[in-house]
Design an enzyme around this catalytic site. Structure first.
Site: not given
Ligand code: GAR
Length: 190
Positions: A12, A103
């Site tokens: 998050g 993404h």
């Molecule tokens: C982020 O890098 C986002 O782009 C990716 O997950 C990460 C979450 O990080 N999303 C995906 O891969 C969706 N397919 P966070 O929980 O630290 O924000």
């Protein structure tokens, strides 16, 4: 005031960044964080920033009428930030062009079911890509296939690892995701 709900499944850090960005806004407010994962760090991050978290099950998301009705009542836009389940058609139909995802790659490359987080960055390294980046897009019924709103590239250099690429991509996410969300929402108003 436009009300945002953030859906997140894990750490998050993007959710936190978005909450902070809009904390003093008079036009956009993050009203809640929704997560499918009771152990997600996003819950703690939201709590510190005085945003309530709601933990939901598959049944809630895909079938519950109460869950659906509350979402419609409480929220104008849905922001996905590391959310790993597919958005059901009933929610997509109810929020046309109002669900946005980020993404961590340059779609259509490295997208689709199962492509998330470090898996994406490891594939970028394995394929010796010279660049990667972020894609911000509207959400449709297929993973990572909705209309693209914004992309930003970053170079991948010879000594990058999946960890250093993840760090570079996260920096792009923090810089651009809140601004793009703001632009989309404010543009819709006029
Ligand atoms: C982020 O890098 C986002 O782009 C990716 O997950 C990460 C979450 O990080 N999303 C995906 O891969 C969706 N397919 P966070 O929980 O630290 O924000």
């Amino acid at each position: 005031m436009k009300r945002i709900a953030i859906f997140a499944s894990g750490s998050g850090s993007n959710a936190e960044n978005i909450i902070r960005y809009f904390s003093n806004s008079t036009k956009i407010k993050v009203v809640s964080v929704l997560t499918n994962n009771p152990n997600a760090k996003v819950i703690e991050r939201a709590k510190i920033l005085n945003v309530s978290s709601i933990i939901f099950s598959k049944l809630d998301l895909y079938e519950s009428q109460d869950f659906f009705d509350n979402l419609i009542k409480e929220v104008d836009y849905i922001i996905l930030a590391g959310f790993l389940w597919l958005m059901p058609k009933r929610i997509i139909d109810q929020f046309p062009q109002k669900i946005i995802n980020i993404h961590p790659a340059l779609l259509p490359k490295y997208g689709g079911k199962g492509m998330f987080g470090m898996k994406v960055h490891q594939s970028v390294i394995d394929n010796k890509e010279k660049e990667t980046g972020i894609t911000i897009h509207y959400v449709n019924e297929k993973y990572d296939e909705g209309t693209i709103i914004f992309q930003k590239e970053v170079n991948v250099v010879w000594n990058d690892t999946s960890e250093t690429v993840a760090e570079k991509v996260h920096q792009l996410e923090y810089e651009y995701y809140p601004k793009v969300i703001e632009t989309v929402i404010l543009k819709d108003e006029f």
